[in-house]
Design an enzyme around this catalytic site. Sequence first.
Site, PDB file in Angstrom:
ATOM      1  N   ASP A   1     -66.819   1.533 -39.516  1.00 13.98           N
ATOM      2  CA  ASP A   1     -67.339   1.354 -38.471  1.00 13.98           C
ATOM      3  C   ASP A   1     -67.578   2.307 -37.418  1.00 13.98           C
ATOM      4  OD1 ASP A   1     -68.097  -0.998 -36.456  1.00 13.98           O
ATOM      5  OD2 ASP A   1     -65.927  -1.382 -35.881  1.00 13.98           O
TER       6      ASP A   1
ATOM      7  N   TYR B   1     -69.154  -3.209 -33.348  1.00 13.61           N
ATOM      8  CA  TYR B   1     -69.285  -4.180 -34.025  1.00 13.61           C
ATOM      9  C   TYR B   1     -70.252  -3.943 -35.200  1.00 13.61           C
ATOM     10  CZ  TYR B   1     -67.412  -6.230 -29.638  1.00 13.61           C
ATOM     11  OH  TYR B   1     -66.817  -6.443 -28.672  1.00 13.61           O
ATOM     12  N   HIS B   2     -69.867  -3.019 -35.795  1.00 10.91           N
ATOM     13  CA  HIS B   2     -70.952  -2.299 -37.276  1.00 10.91           C
ATOM     14  C   HIS B   2     -70.010  -2.207 -38.287  1.00 10.91           C
ATOM     15  CE1 HIS B   2     -73.829  -0.212 -34.037  1.00 10.91           C
ATOM     16  NE2 HIS B   2     -73.892  -1.673 -33.863  1.00 10.91           N
ATOM     17  N   PRO B   3     -68.851  -3.301 -38.615  1.00 13.60           N
ATOM     18  CA  PRO B   3     -68.120  -3.200 -39.854  1.00 13.60           C
ATOM     19  C   PRO B   3     -69.186  -3.226 -41.191  1.00 13.60           C
ATOM     20  CG  PRO B   3     -68.119  -5.340 -39.123  1.00 13.60           C
ATOM     21  CD  PRO B   3     -68.839  -4.608 -38.119  1.00 13.60           C
TER      22      PRO B   3
END
Length: 561
Positions: A295, A469-471
């Site tokens: 992330d 919010y970039h898993p």
Amino acid sequence: MSDNGYDYIIVGAGSAGCVLANRLTEDGQSKVLLLETGGSDKSIFIQMPTALSIPMNTKKYAWQFETEPEPFLDNRRMHCPRGKVLGGSSSINGMVYVRGHARDFDEWEAQGATGWRYDRVLPYFRKAETWAFGGDEYRGDTGPLGTNNGNNMRNPLYKAFVRAGVDAGYLETEDYNGQQQEGFGAMHMTVKNGRRWSTANAYLRPAMARSNLTVVTHALVHKVLLEGKTATGVRYEQGGKVHEVHAGKEVILSAGSIGSPHLLQLSGIGNPEVLAQAGIEVNHELPGVGENLQDHLEFYFQFRCKQPVSLNRKLDWWNKLKIGVRWILRKDGLGATNHFESCAFIRSKAGVEWPDLQYHFLPAAMRYDGREAFDGDGFQLHIGHNKPKSRGFVYVQSADPKQAPRIRFNYLEHEADREGFRDCVRLTREIINQPAMDDYRGAEIQPGVDVQTDEQLDAFVRQAVESAYHPSCTCKMGIDGMAVVDPETRVHGIRNLRVVDSSIFPTIPNGNLNAPTIMVAERAADLIRGRDLLPPASVPVTMDDQWQTRQRSGEAKRPLA
């Protein structure tokens, strides 16, 4: 074709699933079922770009996942929202359009994702896009996805930030999604005619007019149905009733980097130890499922603004009402932008080959929930170290599909990541203290001028960082023992089952993830249909030829402090 009449079942109507639903039904022949746990995206809070903080923090539209205590962030539990609505996370995200650096995709190929290097994926970025300023050898002009620059940096703070970067010895870039990512310039967003241009708007809505596409909402998928080592369909629940549907050709998981590994594990596909702890029978051993979680973290660097030009003046209820009414009537103005209209991609130090730090510039000082950070005018930079070395996991907890999985990113476990955030603070201070910001720069609010030493910086970062919010990367693509899918997106060892979403990224790109997720789905659609892939695009990529010895490309003409 199966007894249910479906050739393909797609699980998840998100950034990838909507693309697949469109492309797999283009021929008018293939019958496709698209299952989505959420419901309609027809809400003003989703469609109006400036309202982006609302759907992200609303249970109706997003899975409100929470991590386990993160051991290297003072045991903080971190918020991890994922889209639960038509359009998925493209209906709740910040609408920032960043493809990533060309070398990010070369890195994928080097790690075993054969065929996914930059010259092979660029044609699919172009296929997906209509760039507001016209197509070229890098940008598309006939694709479903509308991209632009919002209000074209009308607020003077945007261009002042870009000039400050140049003052500090960095390059300016005309198009970070084109030949040169590195540098300061305008930021792009997935907005068209003043509306959020999610994959639901761009891809799904046109496809829903086709008789060979069936979309079922409020459908919670329990598991993939298997006969031996072959996927035959899925079991899902809707309105308290459990259904089983079968696919004559393939089941495709597009449930995202949390949902897709969780569904594989619920189906008995994964690490036997993880499955055993959850009481799930092993149907297929695949140790990489749920591993390799990555992330982006970021924090807000906030300053007071000396001029009355910031958006903090627009945060009271009366101004918000006026902005909303104008957007409803005209689809323009401050309601038609995400407000991230300038940005930068830089390298943290000499010896880093391509950018690993990213800036989103915002002409206001506020929190993600849209509330003021302090009284008066201000501005902030969202800054993060974008090539982390720390790795986490997503693990199923029980056979109950309604129980959320265990999530832990192990943020900042690796010393290189902690060092990257120290660089974020020190380089940002230098940039904002350039002459271009003199008319606007007020007092530093956060971190605060007293935060100087490595120890102080580390303590601040542990408490201040938030997820961008970039898993991603939990079902990575490749051919090694920890790969979950092969370079054609097929799950290793299971016939007729694919994963197509950001979970199959081998490594996280330097940038926001919506654009590369859409690209992955565009290319995967051709792989699934057995069509000829688009020919490679050999184009120049600007790199600093002295990256091994200097941190910024304009360092030779950098003004003295």
